[in-house]
Design an enzyme around this catalytic site. Structure first.
Site, PDB file in Angstrom:
ATOM      1  N   SER A 124      74.403  86.786 -40.789  1.00 22.46           N
ATOM      2  CA  SER A 124      74.516  85.335 -40.808  1.00 22.46           C
ATOM      3  C   SER A 124      75.665  84.838 -41.659  1.00 22.46           C
ATOM      4  CB  SER A 124      73.216  84.677 -41.276  1.00 22.46           C
ATOM      5  OG  SER A 124      73.273  83.291 -41.033  1.00 22.46           O
ATOM      6  N   SER A 125      76.811  85.507 -41.535  1.00 17.39           N
ATOM      7  CA  SER A 125      77.991  85.043 -42.268  1.00 17.39           C
ATOM      8  C   SER A 125      78.434  83.680 -41.769  1.00 17.39           C
ATOM      9  CB  SER A 125      79.130  86.051 -42.127  1.00 17.39           C
ATOM     10  OG  SER A 125      79.431  86.290 -40.760  1.00 17.39           O
TER      11      SER A 125
ATOM     12  N   ASP B 261      68.861  80.842 -40.229  1.00 15.85           N
ATOM     13  CA  ASP B 261      69.904  81.350 -41.110  1.00 15.85           C
ATOM     14  C   ASP B 261      70.165  80.420 -42.288  1.00 15.85           C
ATOM     15  OD1 ASP B 261      70.078  83.394 -39.282  1.00 15.85           O
ATOM     16  OD2 ASP B 261      71.816  82.563 -38.257  1.00 15.85           O
TER      17      ASP B 261
END
Length: 423
Positions: free
Chosen positions: A141-142, A187
């Site tokens: 989940s960058s 996220d």
């Protein structure tokens, strides 16, 4: 394990020094956003359908150093990507507008778009430098971590006080409204709400959330007690790096879930409800799943079985039963492959290797499963042994992709992290 070991003072100072070089500001005037990556042990692919999900951050992520501009100008450089992004907070941001600028400019522009969309009037820009782990962000989940970092920086320099819950909605706007991804709120919720060493759960229908204490967690440290093993987190990387926004398979599966919900709600006389599987009675699904096309039925089966696994997993975590919790995590992985049909051969190979690794309680894909990495919870005493096993076996079955990552970084041993914040 004590408090999160990331970021170190050296990492923070290095980012601050880059901002000083860009801006000429004093180093004590530089602020830093700490935005961690996250894992989702249970709750795969059900957040966009209003399901219950679990998550925790890890001691990896990205840092955004910044100082306020003298005007409305935003100027950002990246350690991972070329070029410099420049724009004014006075500009009205529009999705899909073609610009001759670096591809990664969509994230700071998306943050401005979200804040504008919610009526926040910004007058100040910032000069910033962002540094993360490009090699080790895929599947963690960058994308949400980046969006949140830019939101917090813009809010900080403009004196906006915005709650974590409202920032969850703002980051959802970046992803759904600006990047045009059909994902849910898992996220950003994990990154903004997590607490060190605890499991965060979010009901994506009601937006209710809470944290569940692991039974071994005492005074902020995971300890061995009652014969139960402490844990660490393994991240095993596939070498696949295709961005989610270029992968049509993700949005296709979301659409199939909504189609299934619409058919079942119509059959139940509830066609007026939003077509999400959280609005469908699980008993009604079991009785009428023959109304669905095969792919629709598989997606719905994954949703209902995963939602059930989450509820069971929360009980296992609260009681400190890592064996049971791990079994549920592995079952989640199998359903993601069989019913949600995400993943590819490289990711499936990694998942199966992790299941055989010594000391592993459970494993599954991390993130959407189309690229990136797999996660596993492992007995802390056997983490090094498990990591060595995974490296050895993955190189045998996928030598080309394994060679794309340095051997020392192919499998990482991580610990829980904290929520995003500004230093």
């Amino acid at each position: 394990m004590g408090a999160s070991s990331w970021p170190s003072l050296e990492e923070i100072d290095a980012v601050k020094e880059r901002v000083v070089e860009m801006s000429g500001a004093d180093i004590q005037d530089v602020s830093v956003v700490v935005s961690p990556y996250r894992i989702c042990p249970l709750g795969a692919h059900i957040d966009h359908q209003g399901g219950i999900v679990t998550a925790m951050t890890i001691n990896m992520g990205l840092l955004l150093g910044f100082v306020p501009s003298r005007d409305a100008q935003v100027s950002v450089k990246s350690a991972q990507f070329h070029g410099e992004v420049k724009f004014s907070v006075d500009e009205v941001q529009c999705p899909n507008k073609v610009r001759e600028e670096p591809d990664w400019a969509r994230y700071p522009r998306g943050a401005l778009y979200a804040l504008q969309n919610k009526g926040h009037h910004l007058t100040k820009g910032f000069i910033g430098f962002i540094c993360g782990s490009e090699e080790h962000s895929s599947g963690l989940s960058s994308s949400a971590a980046v969006g949140i970092a830019y939101l917090l920086a813009l809010e900080s320099v403009n004196g906006n006080t915005i709650s974590p819950e409202d920032n969850i909605e703002l980051d959802r706007l970046i992803e759904n409204g600006y990047l045009l991804l059909q994902n849910g709120i898992l996220d950003q919720s994990a990154i903004l709400l997590s607490k060190y060493g605890h499991l965060t759960w979010i009901d994506c229908k009601t937006r209710k959330h809470d944290i569940v204490y692991f039974s071994n967690l005492q005074n902020g440290q995971c300890q061995r007690s009652h014969g139960q093993a402490t844990y660490k987190i393994l991240l095993a990387f596939s070498g696949l790096k295709e961005p989610l926004i270029r992968n049509s398979g993700y949005n296709t599966r979301v659409s199939e879930c909504k189609e299934a919900a619409e058919i079942l709600l119509d059959a139940a006389g509830n066609g007026y409800m939003e077509p999400l599987l959280c609005n469908v009675d699980p008993v009604f699904f079991e009785a009428h799943k023959d109304l669905l096309k095969p792919n629709q039925a598989k997606r719905a089966l994954h949703y209902f079985s995963e939602n059930k696994r989450v509820k069971q997993g929360l009980e296992a975590w609260a009681s400190g039963d890592l064996e049971d919790f791990g079994r549920l995590v592995s079952a989640s992985g199998r359903s993601s492959i069989k019913n949600y049909e995400c993943g590819c051969q490289e990711m499936i190979d990694l998942y199966e290797i992790l299941l055989k690794a010594p000391g592993v309680f459970g494993a599954r894909f991390s993130g959407a499963g189309f690229r990136g990495c797999c996660l596993a919870l492992v007995d802390a005493d056997r983490a090094e042994e498990a990591a060595a096993f995974v490296k050895q076996e993955y190189k045998k079955v996928q030598p080309a992709f394994a060679s794309k990552i340095s051997p020392a970084r192919l499998v990482l041993i991580c610990e829980p992290g904290d929520a995003a914040h500004v230093i």
